[in-house]
Scaffold this motif. Structure first.
Motif, mmCIF file in Angstrom:
data_model
loop_
_atom_site.group_PDB
_atom_site.id
_atom_site.type_symbol
_atom_site.label_atom_id
_atom_site.label_comp_id
_atom_site.label_asym_id
_atom_site.label_seq_id
_atom_site.Cartn_x
_atom_site.Cartn_y
_atom_site.Cartn_z
ATOM 1 N N GLY A 231 -17.777 40.299 -39.921
ATOM 2 C CA GLY A 231 -17.807 38.929 -39.414
ATOM 3 C C GLY A 231 -19.223 38.426 -39.222
ATOM 4 N N VAL A 232 -20.117 39.295 -38.763
ATOM 5 C CA VAL A 232 -21.520 38.905 -38.598
ATOM 6 C C VAL A 232 -22.146 38.619 -39.955
ATOM 7 C CG1 VAL A 232 -23.786 39.766 -37.900
ATOM 8 C CG2 VAL A 232 -21.829 40.085 -36.414
ATOM 9 N N LEU A 233 -21.818 39.410 -40.971
ATOM 10 C CA LEU A 233 -22.356 39.167 -42.301
ATOM 11 C C LEU A 233 -21.850 37.849 -42.877
ATOM 12 C CD1 LEU A 233 -22.179 42.736 -43.857
ATOM 13 C CD2 LEU A 233 -24.218 41.478 -43.173
ATOM 14 N N VAL A 234 -20.642 37.481 -42.532
ATOM 15 C CA VAL A 234 -20.094 36.218 -43.016
ATOM 16 C C VAL A 234 -20.831 35.041 -42.377
ATOM 17 C CG1 VAL A 234 -18.026 34.760 -42.934
ATOM 18 C CG2 VAL A 234 -17.841 37.148 -43.597
ATOM 19 N N LEU A 235 -21.255 35.198 -41.117
ATOM 20 C CA LEU A 235 -21.950 34.107 -40.420
ATOM 21 C C LEU A 235 -23.272 33.744 -41.085
ATOM 22 C CD1 LEU A 235 -21.322 35.012 -36.688
ATOM 23 C CD2 LEU A 235 -20.245 33.196 -38.018
ATOM 24 N N GLY A 236 -23.999 34.736 -41.585
ATOM 25 C CA GLY A 236 -25.251 34.424 -42.260
ATOM 26 C C GLY A 236 -26.282 35.520 -42.095
ATOM 27 N N ALA A 237 -27.401 35.330 -42.794
ATOM 28 C CA ALA A 237 -28.459 36.337 -42.801
ATOM 29 C C ALA A 237 -29.194 36.404 -41.472
ATOM 30 C CB ALA A 237 -29.441 36.039 -43.925
ATOM 31 N N ARG A 238 -29.435 35.263 -40.843
ATOM 32 C CA ARG A 238 -30.162 35.264 -39.569
ATOM 33 C C ARG A 238 -29.396 36.015 -38.499
ATOM 34 N NH1 ARG A 238 -32.303 29.056 -39.285
ATOM 35 N NH2 ARG A 238 -33.909 29.298 -40.880
ATOM 36 N N GLU A 239 -28.087 35.811 -38.461
ATOM 37 C CA GLU A 239 -27.281 36.482 -37.458
ATOM 38 C C GLU A 239 -27.227 37.985 -37.703
ATOM 39 O OE1 GLU A 239 -26.500 33.695 -38.914
ATOM 40 O OE2 GLU A 239 -26.421 32.287 -37.233
ATOM 41 N N SER A 240 -27.151 38.376 -38.971
ATOM 42 C CA SER A 240 -27.117 39.813 -39.255
ATOM 43 C C SER A 240 -28.464 40.462 -38.929
ATOM 44 C CB SER A 240 -26.727 40.072 -40.701
ATOM 45 O OG SER A 240 -27.686 39.547 -41.583
ATOM 46 N N VAL A 241 -29.568 39.739 -39.134
ATOM 47 C CA VAL A 241 -30.883 40.260 -38.745
ATOM 48 C C VAL A 241 -30.972 40.389 -37.233
ATOM 49 C CG1 VAL A 241 -33.344 39.705 -38.684
ATOM 50 C CG2 VAL A 241 -32.072 39.480 -40.808
ATOM 51 N N LEU A 242 -30.425 39.406 -36.524
ATOM 52 C CA LEU A 242 -30.420 39.462 -35.055
ATOM 53 C C LEU A 242 -29.613 40.659 -34.564
ATOM 54 C CD1 LEU A 242 -31.159 38.145 -32.350
ATOM 55 C CD2 LEU A 242 -29.018 36.845 -32.532
ATOM 56 N N VAL A 243 -28.456 40.910 -35.158
ATOM 57 C CA VAL A 243 -27.643 42.064 -34.772
ATOM 58 C C VAL A 243 -28.392 43.355 -35.074
ATOM 59 C CG1 VAL A 243 -25.517 43.320 -35.305
ATOM 60 C CG2 VAL A 243 -25.443 40.866 -34.960
ATOM 61 N N GLY A 244 -29.094 43.410 -36.186
ATOM 62 C CA GLY A 244 -29.900 44.585 -36.518
ATOM 63 C C GLY A 244 -31.005 44.825 -35.501
ATOM 64 N N LYS A 245 -31.654 43.743 -35.065
ATOM 65 C CA LYS A 245 -32.711 43.881 -34.055
ATOM 66 C C LYS A 245 -32.142 44.351 -32.721
ATOM 67 C CE LYS A 245 -35.910 40.460 -35.942
ATOM 68 N NZ LYS A 245 -36.568 39.175 -35.731
ATOM 69 N N ILE A 246 -30.988 43.821 -32.339
ATOM 70 C CA ILE A 246 -30.363 44.240 -31.081
ATOM 71 C C ILE A 246 -29.959 45.714 -31.162
ATOM 72 C CG2 ILE A 246 -28.303 43.926 -29.644
ATOM 73 C CD1 ILE A 246 -28.510 40.920 -30.272
ATOM 74 N N SER A 247 -29.402 46.129 -32.286
ATOM 75 C CA SER A 247 -29.016 47.530 -32.473
ATOM 76 C C SER A 247 -30.235 48.449 -32.416
ATOM 77 C CB SER A 247 -28.294 47.685 -33.804
ATOM 78 O OG SER A 247 -28.036 49.019 -34.078
ATOM 79 N N THR A 248 -31.326 48.035 -33.027
ATOM 80 C CA THR A 248 -32.555 48.826 -32.981
ATOM 81 C C THR A 248 -33.084 48.916 -31.552
ATOM 82 O OG1 THR A 248 -33.097 48.157 -35.227
ATOM 83 C CG2 THR A 248 -34.895 49.031 -33.889
#
Length: 127
Positions: A14-31
């Motif tokens: 679902g995050v990937l469907v929202l867009g690239a910025r959101e998936s980058v944000l999720v990656g930063k939060i996970s890191t």
């Protein structure tokens, strides 16, 4: 456990469907969460760690197993200290892990080739 895996897969998709910025944000939060957990483990190791554990001798092993009443086999013991099995033991363990990884990777690669192209994957010389 399967329900948790399904939930995580669906939420990440679902995050990937929202867009690239959101998936980058999720990656930063996970890191960030990973770094916090790692910092907690390192900090608790400094607080709760005991330097005596780096200098265990054979008597410590036998005393530990005799008090517990457990019949756990420790195998051949090293000479104690920081590297009880010397650097040969370190190299033996590293080589074992490396070749296990390479072996499993080779098996998986061969299985994928057999699925994609059975003649080539089986290594037939005429393919």
């Amino acid at each position: 456990m399967q329900a948790l895996q399904d939930f995580l897969n669906q939420s990440l998709s679902g995050v990937l469907v929202l867009g690239a910025r959101e998936s980058v944000l999720v990656g930063k939060i996970s890191t960030g969460i990973n770094l916090l957990v790692l910092s907690f483990i390192i900090l608790s190791g400094f607080i709760k760690g005991d330097l005596h554990n780096w200098k265990l001798m054979e008597q410590d092993y036998t005393l530990n197993t005799s008090e517990s009443g457990d019949i756990y086999n420790l195998g051949p013991l090293g000479s104690g200290g920081f590297v009880p099995f010397d650097y040969d033991g370190i190299l033996h363990g590293a080589a074992l892990c490396f070749y296990l990884f390479v072996g499993f990777d080779d098996i998986v690669t061969k299985c994928n080739w057999v699925i994609v192209c059975p003649i080539r994957g089986l290594g037939c010389p005429w393919a």
